[in-house]
Design a protein around this motif. Structure first.
Motif, PDB file in Angstrom:
ATOM      1  N   LYS A 135      30.910  54.241  60.392  1.00  0.00           N
ATOM      2  CA  LYS A 135      30.299  53.008  59.903  1.00  0.00           C
ATOM      3  C   LYS A 135      28.867  52.857  60.421  1.00  0.00           C
ATOM      4  N   PHE A 149      43.519  55.900  57.608  1.00  0.00           N
ATOM      5  CA  PHE A 149      42.311  56.213  56.832  1.00  0.00           C
ATOM      6  C   PHE A 149      42.332  55.474  55.496  1.00  0.00           C
ATOM      7  N   PHE A 152      38.772  63.724  59.496  1.00  0.00           N
ATOM      8  CA  PHE A 152      39.185  62.528  60.228  1.00  0.00           C
ATOM      9  C   PHE A 152      40.493  62.792  60.974  1.00  0.00           C
ATOM     10  N   LEU A 186      41.379  51.919  56.092  1.00  0.00           N
ATOM     11  CA  LEU A 186      39.977  51.738  56.457  1.00  0.00           C
ATOM     12  C   LEU A 186      39.023  51.956  55.286  1.00  0.00           C
ATOM     13  N   THR A 187      39.455  52.725  54.294  1.00  0.00           N
ATOM     14  CA  THR A 187      38.607  52.999  53.120  1.00  0.00           C
ATOM     15  C   THR A 187      39.229  52.331  51.894  1.00  0.00           C
ATOM     16  N   PHE A 209      41.094  56.518  66.574  1.00  0.00           N
ATOM     17  CA  PHE A 209      40.950  55.743  65.341  1.00  0.00           C
ATOM     18  C   PHE A 209      39.707  54.856  65.398  1.00  0.00           C
ATOM     19  N   TRP A 253      36.017  55.850  63.462  1.00  0.00           N
ATOM     20  CA  TRP A 253      35.673  54.994  62.329  1.00  0.00           C
ATOM     21  C   TRP A 253      34.396  54.208  62.605  1.00  0.00           C
TER      22      TRP A 253
END
Length: 362
Positions: free
Chosen positions: A118, A31, A58, A34-35, A110, A114
């Motif tokens: 998005k 996470f 998440f 990804l962020t 995952f 995600w």
């Protein structure tokens, strides 16, 4: 004492605990990667509840999807332990296979969760969800958390079906990869339809809620961190998604009947896929209708309070009551939706005697 069952339980417990802890830590790290616009450790240290809610949902969503792999994974081990030809090496290889099931589920979780986040943020151009969450907007975080958990709950069954297609049948003494093609395709088709359907229905629910509540500008209220709006909207959307989940079992049966039929053609499979999509649409439509009518009836009965005006004024207490009403109704009608959809499935015909074995006197 059933030593085989006990051994299976102990192995399952050990693998689940170790892998669960590892995946919890890994989910947090993934996470963070990804962020990139959010420094999670810094935000949590600064008591950023919005970031904490998003991270927690998440991780919880990933754990729900990994849990879906436990049944198929352990079936492999059970089949092996019950085999008279099993050896210590085969048990070790079966455990490795279980870990591979877990890893596949984790990677799938995952990627899918995600991508869903998005895609939803791209569709909602009026608001920058990640930026709002970075600014500790808990209301926006609730909406994204609802999307994540809804997806995990709905996708867990198709994922379990897909992985069940990789379980070796009892007749095999080895544990090499063996695919039950009809079951595997059933799960794969369900996953594809569910992923697209969930995101579409979630976005549609978001927009329909906006249309039904004309006196409230949801985007504006969410930007202002209105928890009351977030709670009501999350309950409304989550209720719809739960009803969509009710379509999974009938859809699975409809697909299963066709895919297990050796005479099935590509056209037949296409028709049943269209039928499954109609199942999702029908269940969503019934959910919209029942939830909205019930909310309005409740508000007519409670004349002493204007619920929407209170929620617009950020009255969290009223939002909680309406939210519980929505979720309670959803649970009450869940089984009836399953029954309605099951009634639309063409089941294999039984013989006139009902398939019963007749005992003939000597």
């Amino acid at each position: 004492m059933n030593s085989i069952l006990l051994g299976q339980g102990l192995i399952e417990l050990l693998i689940s605990v170790i892998f669960g802890l590892a995946m919890f830590f890994l989910s947090f790290k993934v996470f963070s990667l990804l962020t990139k616009n959010i420094d999670e450790i810094k935000e949590i240290s600064n008591n950023n509840i919005a970031v904490a809610v998003l991270i927690a949902s998440f991780i919880f969503g990933i754990m729900l999807l990994i849990k879906a792999s436990i049944g198929p994974a352990m079936d492999t081990l059970i089949l092996l332990l019950n085999s008279k030809e099993s050896t210590f090496l085969m048990v070790i290889l079966a455990i490795v296979r279980i870990l591979l099931f877990f890893i596949f589920s984790a990677i799938f979780a995952f990627v899918i969760l995600w991508l869903a986040i998005k895609l939803f943020t791209l569709l909602t151009t009026d608001i920058d969800e990640i930026e709002e969450i970075k600014n500790n907007n808990v209301a926006v975080s609730f909406i994204l958390a609802t999307l994540i958990i809804s997806m995990s709950l709905i996708l867990s069954k198709p994922l379990e079906t897909l992985l069940s297609g990789l379980v070796s049948p009892p007749s095999q003494s080895n544990i090499g990869i063996s695919i039950n093609l009809s079951v595997f395709l059933d799960g794969l088709i369900q996953l594809g339809i569910s992923i697209v359907g969930i995101i579409f229905v979630f976005f549609l629910s978001f927009k329909i809620f906006n249309l039904l509540t004309k006196d409230i500008d949801e985007i504006k209220e969410l930007k202002n961190n209105s928890l009351a709006i977030a709670i009501l909207m999350s309950a409304f959307i989550f209720g719809i998604m739960l009803i969509i989940k009710a379509a999974i079992t009938p859809a699975n049966e409809a697909l299963g009947f066709v895919l297990s039929d050796s005479k099935a053609t590509a056209l037949t499979i296409l028709f049943v896929i269209i039928r499954v999509i109609l199942f999702f649409i029908l269940s969503g439509f019934i959910a919209f209708l029942v939830i909205w009518i019930s909310m309005n009836i409740f508000m007519l009965v409670t004349k002493k309070i204007d619920e929407f005006a209170e929620i617009k004024n950020k009255n969290i207490a009223v939002a909680i009551i309406l939210g519980i009403l929505i979720l309670s109704l959803t649970l009450m009608i869940y089984h009836s939706i399953v029954s309605i959809l099951n009634g639309l499935i063409k089941t294999p015909e039984l013989p006139k005697d009902g398939g019963l074995i007749k005992l003939q006197p000597k």
